[in-house]
Design an enzyme around this catalytic site. Structure first.
Site, mmCIF file in Angstrom:
data_model
loop_
_atom_site.group_PDB
_atom_site.id
_atom_site.type_symbol
_atom_site.label_atom_id
_atom_site.label_comp_id
_atom_site.label_asym_id
_atom_site.label_seq_id
_atom_site.Cartn_x
_atom_site.Cartn_y
_atom_site.Cartn_z
ATOM 1 N N ARG A 123 53.840 35.975 15.615
ATOM 2 C CA ARG A 123 53.496 36.950 14.575
ATOM 3 C C ARG A 123 54.056 38.305 14.991
ATOM 4 O O ARG A 123 53.455 39.002 15.799
ATOM 5 C CB ARG A 123 51.970 37.010 14.443
ATOM 6 C CG ARG A 123 51.469 37.729 13.200
ATOM 7 C CD ARG A 123 49.965 37.965 13.299
ATOM 8 N NE ARG A 123 49.691 39.105 14.161
ATOM 9 C CZ ARG A 123 48.614 39.248 14.921
ATOM 10 N NH1 ARG A 123 47.691 38.309 14.962
ATOM 11 N NH2 ARG A 123 48.436 40.328 15.652
ATOM 12 N N HIS A 165 47.969 41.237 12.291
ATOM 13 C CA HIS A 165 47.216 40.150 11.646
ATOM 14 C C HIS A 165 47.110 40.421 10.155
ATOM 15 O O HIS A 165 47.475 39.610 9.321
ATOM 16 C CB HIS A 165 45.839 40.012 12.278
ATOM 17 C CG HIS A 165 44.870 39.225 11.452
ATOM 18 N ND1 HIS A 165 45.018 37.872 11.249
ATOM 19 C CD2 HIS A 165 43.771 39.597 10.755
ATOM 20 C CE1 HIS A 165 44.033 37.442 10.459
ATOM 21 N NE2 HIS A 165 43.275 38.470 10.135
ATOM 22 N N TYR A 213 45.983 45.336 21.715
ATOM 23 C CA TYR A 213 45.786 44.138 22.544
ATOM 24 C C TYR A 213 47.062 43.459 23.024
ATOM 25 O O TYR A 213 47.001 42.473 23.726
ATOM 26 C CB TYR A 213 44.902 43.132 21.803
ATOM 27 C CG TYR A 213 45.343 42.799 20.376
ATOM 28 C CD1 TYR A 213 46.386 41.904 20.155
ATOM 29 C CD2 TYR A 213 44.724 43.398 19.273
ATOM 30 C CE1 TYR A 213 46.795 41.608 18.862
ATOM 31 C CE2 TYR A 213 45.130 43.113 17.975
ATOM 32 C CZ TYR A 213 46.167 42.211 17.777
ATOM 33 O OH TYR A 213 46.575 41.924 16.503
#
Lengths: 340, 321
Positions: A240, A244, A253
């Site tokens: 990805r 998100h 993160y």
């Protein structure tokens, strides 16, 4: 085809011509352009929270090209590229991200179920659709998607188990993009691969480079060819590249080096380089394609933005009939005039 | 034919399976075993394993699979072995069955009937005696039905399967074999969304359903109470009209259900009466229900579920006001 566009001819599927590769590339480009547009609209306040597909086009287009017209598609919420490849109107795709149910008024003959947000809960639907195909002997198969995070859900296991017991014509694609929001793949499961989870259900599990659109095509095509004997789980290793959803900030993160590493493995780049090397593609064509895509997208956006919601439609589609108690709520709401 | 509720339901399923190839039954132990209450007895032998399917033990899997079948054009009738286990598949009903029609603007409806045994009184273990009608009614988009006799059970089940909606069909275990009734052999439908007036009177209105219908009727008969007794049959959508017409006539109303009191279905009915017929009332609305905590072990259930004495006391209280 690896990230340097080298092809392993032993594995190369015989039915993939250069024309088909070109077609795949064009479809991936359209999906990526649409994705960029949706993201930009969200940032301008013209779309609701959006889940980008950037970097996952290989996994999605490979599968979409492997599917037959009569095969069913059961998505989760991040398969816009499959919708594009299956010819779902772009304005309807955009209408979903503008926040209107009318976007999902999918005619049953399209053999496509609605976008599903709760993770892995669409998988049993795919099982039921697959059962109906086998039961009615339609010859159609079903392809469904789940993310790496989704493989931790109970319904993922229940669905594999059901599909195995009834030997259903189902391909479950695990779109392993390495991150379930902030949870890395390594922390999601102690299993070495996600594909191996299929072993517990007694069905085949295969792993493939999800950024290799031809590899994905081959694996899904083979799984569909074997679907009359039962289901297959296909784990596509992809990444990805974006967030998100637009409500997420991945810099919290994960680090830039990791993203840079995966950018080198971009699913579009390797196909484009292959086509350029074979003189089937050049900068001119790239620019023309970009312009043409943008034109189509702009038209679709315009159409989706001209959509006028009818609040009454919320009330009128709850049941197959209008119960008195709901009719009363509708009447009250209509008369109160607070829909202005 | 003279039959109990189990026989009536079995007969309804038999007729539905015969009527259309699109009807498929699925659930735990419903095939060879005929279901733990034998509602599907003999149907697998008659229609085959592909139409009366024994499933793996997974409630979300059963309900999700049934939704997928319905979306692909079948008319599944899944069975969940006990209502207490249905919560493992609650997600599928709340997140999908209830919403699929509206979120696709009726392009993809979910015609299915989820059958499950409910309520207590048959000395089962924990998690086998719940009365969950409020949960499923609150969502909206699900039709919630609960018969109290063999005739209604058959007619409501047939009607439910003929509709293009997800129907949660609650079968009171206590009434499965409690009594027999004359039931027509062939197909017939009992209207969904329409309550049944099982006793007529002028002094008060009693709204009830499921296991409490025979309890209320016994009290009304034994004590010669002059009451309208309304067996709701459909909990959602509510037949508000029948309730309000009766309340306007009697001026006194009580709601009797086995589900626990707090935030229960009685609260919804009570609120609707208060909103629309407040000035017709000559006394407060009363609710008779199980106490507001989870269903106890079977040794305690007779202290928990409303009995005739509790109903009788409430009637006396209401009539004296």
């Amino acid at each position: 085809m690896d990230e340097n566009s080298n092809i392993d001819m032993n594995l190369f599927p015989k039915d993939v011509t250069d024309a088909k590769i070109l077609d795949m590339y064009k479809t991936m480009s359209m999906a990526r352009a649409l994705d960029a547009k949706a993201l930009s609209l969200q940032r301008q306040g013209r779309a609701v929270t959006y889940a980008p597909t950037l970097g996952q086009e290989g996994t999605q287009i490979g599968a979409a090209f492997a599917m037959g017209e009569n095969d069913w598609f059961v998505p989760n919420f991040r398969q816009h590229a499959v919708f594009v490849a299956r010819g779902y109107p772009l304005d309807k795709i955009m209408l979903y991200w503008r926040g209107f149910e009318e976007s999902l008024a999918i005619p049953p003959e399209k053999k496509t179920l609605a976008v599903i947000v709760p993770v892995a809960t669409q998988l049993p639907h795919a099982v039921g659709v697959a059962y109906a195909q086998k039961y009615k002997n339609t010859g159609s198969n079903v392809v469904t998607y789940v993310g790496d995070g989704g493989t931790s859900e109970g319904q993922f296991y229940e669905s594999m188990n059901f599909a195995g017991v009834y030997k259903l014509p189902l391909v479950m694609v695990i779109e392993n993009n390495q991150w379930a929001i902030s949870m890395p793949r390594g922390k999601q499961s102690a299993a070495t691969t996600l594909a191996q989870k299929a072993i517990a259900a007694g069905i085949p599990g295969i792993q493939v480079d999800g950024n290799d659109v031809i590899g994905v095509y081959k694996v899904i095509k083979d799984a569909l060819a074997a679907a009359s004997d039962g289901p297959t789980v296909v784990e596509c290793i992809t990444y990805r590249l974006s967030m998100h959803t637009t409500a997420d900030d991945p810099t919290k993160y994960r680090n830039d080096q990791e993203v840079a590493f995966w950018k080198q493995r971009d699913p579009l780049m390797r196909i484009k380089n292959y086509l350029v090397k074979k003189s089937l593609w050049n900068d001119n064509m790239e620019n023309e394609l970009a312009d043409a895509n943008l034109k189509k997208i702009d038209e679709a956006v315009e159409k989706s933005e001209s959509f006028k919601p009818d609040p009454q439609s919320m009330f009128k589609n709850v049941y197959s009939y209008m119960p008195d108690v709901l009719e009363e709520e509708l009447d009250e709401a209509s008369k109160a005039n607070f829909w202005q | 034919m003279m039959t109990n509720m189990v026989g009536a339901l079995n007969n309804a399923l038999d007729l539905l399976l015969k009527e259309s190839e699109d009807v498929v039954l699925l659930g735990e132990d419903i095939g060879k075993d005929g279901g733990v209450f034998r509602v599907t007895d003999g149907l697998q032998a008659k229609y085959g394993e592909h139409r009366v399917m024994d499933t793996p033990l997974a409630e979300a899997g059963i309900l999700g699979t049934a939704i997928g079948m319905a979306l692909a054009g079948l008319r599944p009738i899944p069975e969940i072995q006990f209502a207490g286990f249905m919560f493992l598949g609650f997600d599928q009903l709340v997140n999908h069955a209830s919403r699929y029609r509206s979120r696709t603007r009726s392009a993809l409806p979910v015609p299915m009937v989820v059958r499950t045994p409910v309520s207590g009184g048959v000395r089962t273990l924990e998690h086998h005696s719940e009365s969950p009608e409020a949960y499923y009614s609150h969502i909206g988009g699900l039709i919630v039905v609960e018969p109290s006799n063999p005739y209604d059970a058959k007619g409501l089940l047939i009607k439910a399967s003929h509709m293009k909606d997800p129907v949660v069909f609650l079968e009171p275990t206590k009434l499965y074999r409690l009594f027999k009734q004359e039931v027509p052999d062939g197909m017939y439908e009992v209207e969904i969304g329409k309550a049944n007036m099982v006793n007529k009177g002028d002094s008060l209105t009693i709204v009830t359903w499921g296991t409490m219908v025979p309890v209320v009727r016994n009290v009304v008969t034994k004590k010669n109470v002059d009451a309208d007794v309304i067996d709701l049959r459909t909990i959602n959508p509510l037949d508000e009209k029948t309730i309000l017409e009766s309340v306007e006539k009697t001026g006194k109303v009580m709601i009797v259900h086995e589900a626990s009191l707090g935030f229960g279905p009685g609260a919804e009915i009570s609120a609707r009466i208060a909103e629309k017929a407040m000035y017709e009332l000559s006394a407060p609305i009363l609710r008779v229900a199980s106490p507001s905590f989870p269903y106890p072990f079977p040794g305690y259930e007779n202290f928990y579920v409303p009995n005739e004495k509790k109903v009788e006391q409430a009637i006396e209280k209401l009539l004296s006001m």
